[in-house]
Design a protein around this motif. Structure first.
Motif, mmCIF file in Angstrom:
data_model
loop_
_atom_site.group_PDB
_atom_site.id
_atom_site.type_symbol
_atom_site.label_atom_id
_atom_site.label_comp_id
_atom_site.label_asym_id
_atom_site.label_seq_id
_atom_site.Cartn_x
_atom_site.Cartn_y
_atom_site.Cartn_z
ATOM 1 N N LEU A 113 -27.254 25.642 -34.972
ATOM 2 C CA LEU A 113 -26.319 26.761 -34.959
ATOM 3 C C LEU A 113 -24.958 26.325 -34.431
ATOM 4 N N ALA A 114 -24.952 25.549 -33.347
ATOM 5 C CA ALA A 114 -23.693 25.068 -32.782
ATOM 6 C C ALA A 114 -22.964 24.166 -33.767
ATOM 7 N N ALA A 115 -23.703 23.324 -34.474
ATOM 8 C CA ALA A 115 -23.095 22.438 -35.472
ATOM 9 C C ALA A 115 -22.504 23.237 -36.622
ATOM 10 N N ARG A 116 -23.216 24.277 -37.060
ATOM 11 C CA ARG A 116 -22.714 25.126 -38.151
ATOM 12 C C ARG A 116 -21.434 25.840 -37.725
ATOM 13 N N GLU A 117 -21.395 26.328 -36.497
ATOM 14 C CA GLU A 117 -20.200 27.021 -36.008
ATOM 15 C C GLU A 117 -19.015 26.062 -35.924
ATOM 16 N N LEU A 118 -19.262 24.844 -35.467
ATOM 17 C CA LEU A 118 -18.206 23.837 -35.427
ATOM 18 C C LEU A 118 -17.723 23.511 -36.837
ATOM 19 N N SER A 119 -18.661 23.352 -37.746
ATOM 20 C CA SER A 119 -18.318 23.011 -39.122
ATOM 21 C C SER A 119 -17.436 24.066 -39.763
ATOM 22 N N GLU A 120 -17.711 25.334 -39.460
ATOM 23 C CA GLU A 120 -16.901 26.418 -40.023
ATOM 24 C C GLU A 120 -15.480 26.411 -39.471
ATOM 25 N N ALA A 121 -15.307 25.872 -38.264
ATOM 26 C CA ALA A 121 -14.009 25.927 -37.593
ATOM 27 C C ALA A 121 -13.157 24.680 -37.795
ATOM 28 N N VAL A 122 -13.784 23.561 -38.186
ATOM 29 C CA VAL A 122 -13.073 22.282 -38.258
ATOM 30 C C VAL A 122 -13.087 21.764 -39.699
ATOM 31 N N PRO A 123 -11.929 21.707 -40.362
ATOM 32 C CA PRO A 123 -11.876 21.264 -41.766
ATOM 33 C C PRO A 123 -12.520 19.902 -42.003
ATOM 34 N N ALA A 124 -12.316 18.956 -41.086
ATOM 35 C CA ALA A 124 -12.893 17.624 -41.265
ATOM 36 C C ALA A 124 -14.419 17.682 -41.290
ATOM 37 N N LEU A 125 -14.993 18.579 -40.503
ATOM 38 C CA LEU A 125 -16.444 18.720 -40.485
ATOM 39 C C LEU A 125 -16.943 19.453 -41.727
ATOM 40 N N GLN A 126 -16.153 20.392 -42.225
ATOM 41 C CA GLN A 126 -16.512 21.058 -43.470
ATOM 42 C C GLN A 126 -16.606 20.045 -44.603
ATOM 43 N N ALA A 127 -15.599 19.191 -44.698
ATOM 44 C CA ALA A 127 -15.579 18.180 -45.752
ATOM 45 C C ALA A 127 -16.742 17.209 -45.590
ATOM 46 N N HIS A 128 -17.010 16.808 -44.357
ATOM 47 C CA HIS A 128 -18.106 15.873 -44.108
ATOM 48 C C HIS A 128 -19.440 16.522 -44.454
ATOM 49 N N SER A 129 -19.589 17.791 -44.112
ATOM 50 C CA SER A 129 -20.822 18.511 -44.401
ATOM 51 C C SER A 129 -21.078 18.592 -45.902
ATOM 52 N N LEU A 130 -20.040 18.870 -46.659
ATOM 53 C CA LEU A 130 -20.185 18.937 -48.113
ATOM 54 C C LEU A 130 -20.547 17.572 -48.694
ATOM 55 N N GLY A 131 -19.915 16.523 -48.177
ATOM 56 C CA GLY A 131 -20.239 15.176 -48.639
ATOM 57 C C GLY A 131 -21.661 14.796 -48.292
ATOM 58 N N TYR A 132 -22.096 15.158 -47.093
ATOM 59 C CA TYR A 132 -23.460 14.858 -46.677
ATOM 60 C C TYR A 132 -24.464 15.622 -47.531
ATOM 61 N N CYS A 133 -24.122 16.876 -47.860
ATOM 62 C CA CYS A 133 -24.989 17.678 -48.718
ATOM 63 C C CYS A 133 -25.150 17.020 -50.089
#
Length: 206
Positions: A113-133
């Motif tokens: 949950l904490a990682a998801r909340e961070l990902s929603e707030a930080v563009p670099a993490l959003q991009a990384h999450s999509l790439g990892y997916c």
């Protein structure tokens, strides 16, 4: 000593503890100070490890921030590889996901949950999450292809896997939007509800 570490050799136990400490401390620092404001050196100092040790465990700040995701999907890919694939691919993937979720450590959903909340707030993490997916989807297609009927075309398997991944993302986004209410049990209920809605979703009209 936690049950999941008890049977590991001492060297492996130390490695797992270090990896967990890095992930846990990263989430805390990124949440308290901000992702961009927290350097890799800050994290290493807080855990009292070298940068070399960090890079033996994670490739980047993005990786350690989203460790809960990689923990889940690494375990899931192993479970899929070990499972006998019978019947509809999506059903087999869904059942295996429920099994994997049930075996994650007791603190996993809080970290996720904490990682998801961070990902929603930080563009670099959003991009990384999509790439990892995308990488995980590709790996899952490869595993399923190796365990399925040889007569099934690869693109059909890919479509099934893509639908599975979309259903998981939908369920997890619903759960995080609720603030993780109900913890893992509620997440697993949303997963089941979302998968059950796939047929109706495919025929939904605008």
């Amino acid at each position: 000593m936690s049950d999941d570490l008890r049977d590991l050799p001492l060297r492996e136990r130390k490695k797992v503890r270090t990896r967990r400490a890095l992930a846990e401390t990263a989430l805390r620092l990124f949440t308290e100070r901000g992702y961009d404001a927290t350097t890799l050196d800050d994290l290493c100092d807080a855990v009292e490890v070298s940068r070399r040790t960090f890079f033996r465990n994670y490739r980047s700040k993005e990786d350690v921030a989203l460790a809960a995701d990689s923990d889940l999907w690494s375990a899931y890919l192993d479970d899929v590889a070990a499972r006998e694939m019978n019947g509809p691919v999506i059903d087999a993937l869904r059942v295996t996901l429920a099994t994997t979720l049930s075996t994650m450590d007791d603190d996993w959903e809080r970290r996720f949950l904490a990682a998801r909340e961070l990902s929603e707030a930080v563009p670099a993490l959003q991009a990384h999450s999509l790439g990892y997916c995308q990488d995980t989807t590709r790996a899952l297609v490869a595993v399923v292809s190796g365990r399925s009927d040889a007569g099934v075309e690869e693109w059909r398997l890919r479509l099934a896997v893509e639908i599975f991944v979309a259903a998981w993302r939908t369920a997890s986004l619903r759960w995080t939007a609720q603030g993780g209410r109900g913890d893992r049990g509620a997440l697993m209920e949303l997963v089941e509800e979302t998968f059950a809605a796939i047929p109706a979703a495919l025929t939904a009209t605008a």
